[in-house]
Write a protein that holds these residues in place. Structure first.
Motif, PDB file in Angstrom:
ATOM      1  N   LEU A 160       0.909  -1.321   0.205  1.00  0.00           N
ATOM      2  CA  LEU A 160       0.074   0.006  -0.102  1.00  0.00           C
ATOM      3  C   LEU A 160       1.053   1.114   0.094  1.00  0.00           C
ATOM      4  N   HIS A 161       1.895   1.248   0.840  1.00  0.00           N
ATOM      5  CA  HIS A 161       2.972   2.351   0.908  1.00  0.00           C
ATOM      6  C   HIS A 161       3.447   2.756  -0.537  1.00  0.00           C
ATOM      7  N   ASP A 162       4.089   1.732  -0.977  1.00  0.00           N
ATOM      8  CA  ASP A 162       4.583   1.890  -2.447  1.00  0.00           C
ATOM      9  C   ASP A 162       3.512   2.433  -3.357  1.00  0.00           C
ATOM     10  N   GLY A 163       2.496   1.679  -3.310  1.00  0.00           N
ATOM     11  CA  GLY A 163       1.416   2.168  -4.372  1.00  0.00           C
ATOM     12  C   GLY A 163       0.868   3.659  -4.066  1.00  0.00           C
ATOM     13  N   ASN A 209      12.573   1.260   7.264  1.00  0.00           N
ATOM     14  CA  ASN A 209      13.746   1.772   8.122  1.00  0.00           C
ATOM     15  C   ASN A 209      14.698   2.600   7.623  1.00  0.00           C
ATOM     16  N   LEU A 210      15.005   2.529   6.142  1.00  0.00           N
ATOM     17  CA  LEU A 210      15.813   3.246   5.507  1.00  0.00           C
ATOM     18  C   LEU A 210      15.083   4.784   5.098  1.00  0.00           C
ATOM     19  N   HIS A 211      14.572   5.208   6.195  1.00  0.00           N
ATOM     20  CA  HIS A 211      13.541   6.417   5.925  1.00  0.00           C
ATOM     21  C   HIS A 211      14.015   7.647   5.257  1.00  0.00           C
ATOM     22  N   LEU A 212      15.347   8.065   5.292  1.00  0.00           N
ATOM     23  CA  LEU A 212      15.904   9.374   4.696  1.00  0.00           C
ATOM     24  C   LEU A 212      16.152   8.951   3.090  1.00  0.00           C
ATOM     25  N   THR A 213      16.523   7.571   2.809  1.00  0.00           N
ATOM     26  CA  THR A 213      16.440   7.113   1.713  1.00  0.00           C
ATOM     27  C   THR A 213      14.998   6.856   1.030  1.00  0.00           C
ATOM     28  N   HIS A 214      14.301   6.751   1.640  1.00  0.00           N
ATOM     29  CA  HIS A 214      12.889   6.735   1.203  1.00  0.00           C
ATOM     30  C   HIS A 214      12.169   8.187   0.794  1.00  0.00           C
ATOM     31  N   HIS A 215      12.621   9.102   1.640  1.00  0.00           N
ATOM     32  CA  HIS A 215      12.127  10.575   1.449  1.00  0.00           C
ATOM     33  C   HIS A 215      13.104  11.093   0.327  1.00  0.00           C
ATOM     34  N   LEU A 216      14.050  10.661  -0.015  1.00  0.00           N
ATOM     35  CA  LEU A 216      14.755  11.123  -1.274  1.00  0.00           C
ATOM     36  C   LEU A 216      14.508  10.650  -2.377  1.00  0.00           C
ATOM     37  N   PHE A 217      13.716   9.389  -2.625  1.00  0.00           N
ATOM     38  CA  PHE A 217      13.191   8.559  -3.598  1.00  0.00           C
ATOM     39  C   PHE A 217      11.975   7.977  -3.086  1.00  0.00           C
ATOM     40  N   PRO A 218      11.039   8.812  -3.029  1.00  0.00           N
ATOM     41  CA  PRO A 218       9.742   8.428  -2.573  1.00  0.00           C
ATOM     42  C   PRO A 218       8.953   7.517  -3.592  1.00  0.00           C
ATOM     43  N   THR A 219       9.364   7.635  -5.166  1.00  0.00           N
ATOM     44  CA  THR A 219       8.467   7.247  -6.059  1.00  0.00           C
ATOM     45  C   THR A 219       9.287   5.883  -6.669  1.00  0.00           C
ATOM     46  N   TRP A 220      10.330   5.413  -5.849  1.00  0.00           N
ATOM     47  CA  TRP A 220      11.042   4.327  -6.265  1.00  0.00           C
ATOM     48  C   TRP A 220      10.343   3.122  -5.196  1.00  0.00           C
ATOM     49  N   ASN A 221      10.401   1.964  -5.650  1.00  0.00           N
ATOM     50  CA  ASN A 221      10.013   0.841  -5.081  1.00  0.00           C
ATOM     51  C   ASN A 221      11.045   0.514  -4.017  1.00  0.00           C
ATOM     52  N   HIS A 222      10.606  -0.058  -3.049  1.00  0.00           N
ATOM     53  CA  HIS A 222      11.390   0.064  -1.677  1.00  0.00           C
ATOM     54  C   HIS A 222      12.531  -1.248  -2.103  1.00  0.00           C
ATOM     55  N   ARG A 223      12.415  -2.060  -3.110  1.00  0.00           N
ATOM     56  CA  ARG A 223      13.593  -3.034  -3.395  1.00  0.00           C
ATOM     57  C   ARG A 223      14.871  -2.331  -3.527  1.00  0.00           C
ATOM     58  N   HIS A 224      14.965  -1.192  -4.174  1.00  0.00           N
ATOM     59  CA  HIS A 224      16.035  -0.386  -4.342  1.00  0.00           C
ATOM     60  C   HIS A 224      16.637   0.309  -3.239  1.00  0.00           C
ATOM     61  N   TYR A 225      16.005   0.499  -2.087  1.00  0.00           N
ATOM     62  CA  TYR A 225      16.423   1.308  -1.091  1.00  0.00           C
ATOM     63  C   TYR A 225      17.961   0.980  -0.553  1.00  0.00           C
TER      64      TYR A 225
END
Length: 368
Positions: free
Chosen positions: A88-91, A308-324
């Motif tokens: 859901l979050h990635d969607g 948990n890689l939350h800063l990474t997520h904020h910099l790349f929010p439109t990338w699927n978490h498999r790339h974090y």
């Protein structure tokens, strides 16, 4: 409801860090011959979680006693939350499918056992939190409330002295609060959220009520109806529902919220709504990454959907978490070159910083 001026960061178009980060990220995708969306492994994980939640739900509906029902039912709701964190979050960030319509359908379906209205949650999370993290008056996740004082700019009350002790209860009640109060405030236009919704007027109300009723039918009405003759009454179902929502909520908030509390900064923009830095700098000031330690617990990050890689997520929010994980390594390499502090800590450090922050915010300011 106060109307705030538009928030303005310094332009990032000429940022050397932004250019190099994007170039390295694009090179990573090209080198891996892949795309930024989910792949078959992410779908396999989501389907496995959906299958497990379904199995637990069926077992709960066929339980022969109260203990078995509660165990299976609560486990089902917790698994549904894990599924939401992984899909859901990635969607919501358009990172599962290439097509927006499919991302929206996914978030709606996965949200049914969780209960949140994904139209409003997506606006709160993507439009307000991601854009304005830790900015007073703009980030709706840090709004003033009677339970937690989350920024140095908020008024103080005596109960905040103890927030470092009672915050797990607040975390546990966050999901029920959002489902049964926060969403309704949004729907009635008492927050800045509804004006940004794609669904206005009667269409908005119909969608909102329809998905709320679907949630009630799945997690409350159907179990009560099927189990009423087996000695498992409506009170047991309602109690198990509240317990499941609280456990799911507490686990999510405890593992994620500290990433915006641990040795970060908070901002109050000037009267013109301006901030003295660009958005990329702001992300480093307001978030961190954390990894499970020891290495034997690294599986935890996998089931957290990379959050948990939350800063990474904020910099790349439109990338699927498999790339974090790969993106986090790129960020860690580039940040020092551009005068930015990248922090990746362990959960013990995150928890200690979180407690220190709550204690500090709970103290009465000297000016009071």
């Amino acid at each position: 409801m106060t109307t705030l001026p538009p928030l303005r960061f310094k332009p990032a178009r000429d940022s050397a860090f932004r250019r190099e980060l994007r170039e390295r990220a694009d090179a990573y995708l090209a080198g891996a011959a892949t795309h930024r969306f989910a792949d078959w492994r992410m779908w396999a994980k989501s389907l496995a979680l959906a299958g497990l939640a379904t199995l637990l739900y069926v077992l709960a509906l066929n339980a022969s006693g109260v203990a078995m029902f509660v165990a299976c039912y609560v486990a089902c709701l917790v698994t549904a939350m894990v599924l939401a964190m992984n899909s859901l979050h990635d969607g919501a960030h358009s990172a599962m499918f290439r097509t927006g319509r499919w991302n929206r359908l996914l978030t709606r379906l996965v949200s049914v056992p969780v209960g949140v209205d994904t139209d409003f949650w997506t606006i709160r999370h993507v439009h307000f939190h991601h854009t304005y993290a830790n900015v007073e008056g703009y980030d709706l996740d840090t709004e003033p409330n009677p339970f937690l004082r989350q920024t140095p700019y908020q008024a103080w009350s005596p109960q905040y002295r103890y927030q470092y002790l009672y915050w797990p209860l607040v975390a546990a009640l966050s999901l029920p609060y959002l489902n049964w109060y926060g969403d309704w405030l949004d729907r009635f236009g008492k927050t800045p959220v509804v004006v940004h919704s794609r669904l206005q007027g009667w269409r908005g109300w119909a969608a909102f009520l329809g998905w709320k009723l679907a949630h009630v039918a799945l997690v409350l009405a159907l179990p009560i109806w099927l189990l009423h003759g087996s000695g498992i009454g409506w009170g047991t179902v309602l109690g198990a529902y509240l317990l499941g929502q609280m456990l799911a909520s507490c686990a999510l908030v405890a593992l994620i919220l500290g990433t915006h509390w641990a040795e970060v900064e908070f901002f109050q923009p000037g009267q013109d709504g301006s901030l003295p830095h660009d958005w990329y700098q702001h992300t480093f000031y307001t978030a961190c990454d954390w990894t499970p330690k020891p290495r034997a617990l690294r599986w935890l990050g996998y089931w957290l959907g990379g959050l948990n890689l939350h800063l990474t997520h904020h910099l790349f929010p439109t990338w699927n978490h498999r790339h974090y994980p790969a993106l986090a390594r790129i960020i860690a390499e580039l940040a020092p070159r551009h005068g930015l502090v990248y922090r990746k800590i362990g959960y013990r450090e995150l928890h200690a910083s979180q407690q220190q922050f709550l204690r500090a915010m709970g103290q009465r300011p000297l000016k009071d």
